[in-house]
Design an enzyme around this catalytic site. Structure first.
Site, PDB file in Angstrom:
ATOM      1  CG  ASP A  76      46.522  43.155  39.348  1.00 63.21           C
ATOM      2  OD1 ASP A  76      47.161  43.016  38.291  1.00 63.21           O
ATOM      3  OD2 ASP A  76      45.277  43.196  39.391  1.00 63.21           O
ATOM      4  CG  ASP A 110      44.797  46.562  33.712  1.00 61.95           C
ATOM      5  OD1 ASP A 110      44.154  47.416  33.084  1.00 61.95           O
ATOM      6  OD2 ASP A 110      46.021  46.364  33.545  1.00 61.95           O
ATOM      7  CG  ASP A 147      41.419  42.160  39.510  1.00 55.68           C
ATOM      8  OD1 ASP A 147      40.514  42.143  38.655  1.00 55.68           O
ATOM      9  OD2 ASP A 147      42.618  42.276  39.211  1.00 55.68           O
TER      10      ASP A 147
END
Length: 249
Positions: A24, A26, A202
């Site tokens: 991932d 961001d 996240d």
């Protein structure tokens, strides 16, 4: 053991050259900013990812809610294998971004209405992703309830669309793809095929990816301390991600 009611997850094992590594962006590789265009890729990250990709025989891909075109600008001059828009876009390393799909007229109308709503919340913003859109309120938390309510109402006018909540954001996107489906597709192709998958992310949008990686006996890694995750491992923050990846700080 638990921490604040959530299980304590162990850190991930050291990186292996037998893995297929999915990342991932961001909140995992770059810190959040008030505006998506304000994020900064830390020094040394692009070169380290390029070296990791080479060590993995090319089996490294970015898996993001951003468009692939935006990822290419962030990580220039490299064009890593990538899935964009939560899997609506996908391409192999070095290839150009796929041509964008034409968004439905109903989505265009929703975007115009969202712009009108945002005149009441000047520090919130609409991120136009073409065939998807996101409403952000990181810089104006008091806008959250109205933007979430707007998105839920707009969804009723967008058949085939899905409402995806995230960190200070809600997104409207076609429901026929997600990060898990993108990872599954990569795993069916070289150079990813036959490797143990590892995915680090996240946000709630990464849970589909964790589920697919777990189903393949892989390594799923949550960044942060969010509860209710499918991940089997945890790193506290981007600093620990960089340590794990071997990025010089």
């Amino acid at each position: 053991m638990t921490y604040d009611g959530a299980p304590i997850l162990p850190p991930p094992p050291p990186l292996s050259d037998q893995w297929a590594l999915f990342l991932d962006v961001d909140g995992t590789l770059v810190a959040f900013a008030d505006h998506p265009e304000q994020v900064r890729v830390p020094d040394g990250l692009v070169d380290r990812l390029a070296r990791l990709s080479e060590a993995l025989g090319g089996a490294l891909a970015l898996v993001s809610g951003r468009r692939i075109e935006t990822l290419d600008r962030l990580f220039a001059p490299r064009r890593f294998a990538a899935a964009g828009l939560h899997g609506l876009q996908r391409r192999a390393a070095g290839e150009p971004a796929p041509a964008p799909e034409t968004p439905p007229m109903a989505l265009q109308a929703v975007k115009m209405q969202a712009k009108t709503l945002l005149t009441r919340y000047p520090q919130a913003l609409l991120e136009d992703k073409g065939e998807a859109m996101a409403l952000h309120w990181r810089a104006m938390p008091e806008a959250a309830a109205d933007l979430q309510a707007f998105a839920m109402q707009a969804l009723t006018r967008l058949p085939g669309y899905h409402l995806q909540p995230g960190d200070h954001v809600v997104e409207l996107r076609p429901r026929h793809a997600d990060k898990g489906a993108a990872i599954e597709a990569f795993l069916s192709e070289p150079p990813f095929r036959g490797r143990t998958p590892a995915f680090i992310g996240d946000d709630l949008t990464d849970e589909h990816g964790f589920g697919i990686v777990n189903a393949h006996g892989g390594v799923s890694v949550l960044v942060g301390d969010r509860e209710g995750t499918r991940a089997g491992h945890r790193l506290a923050d981007i600093g620990e991600v960089f340590e794990w990846l071997g990025v010089a700080r």
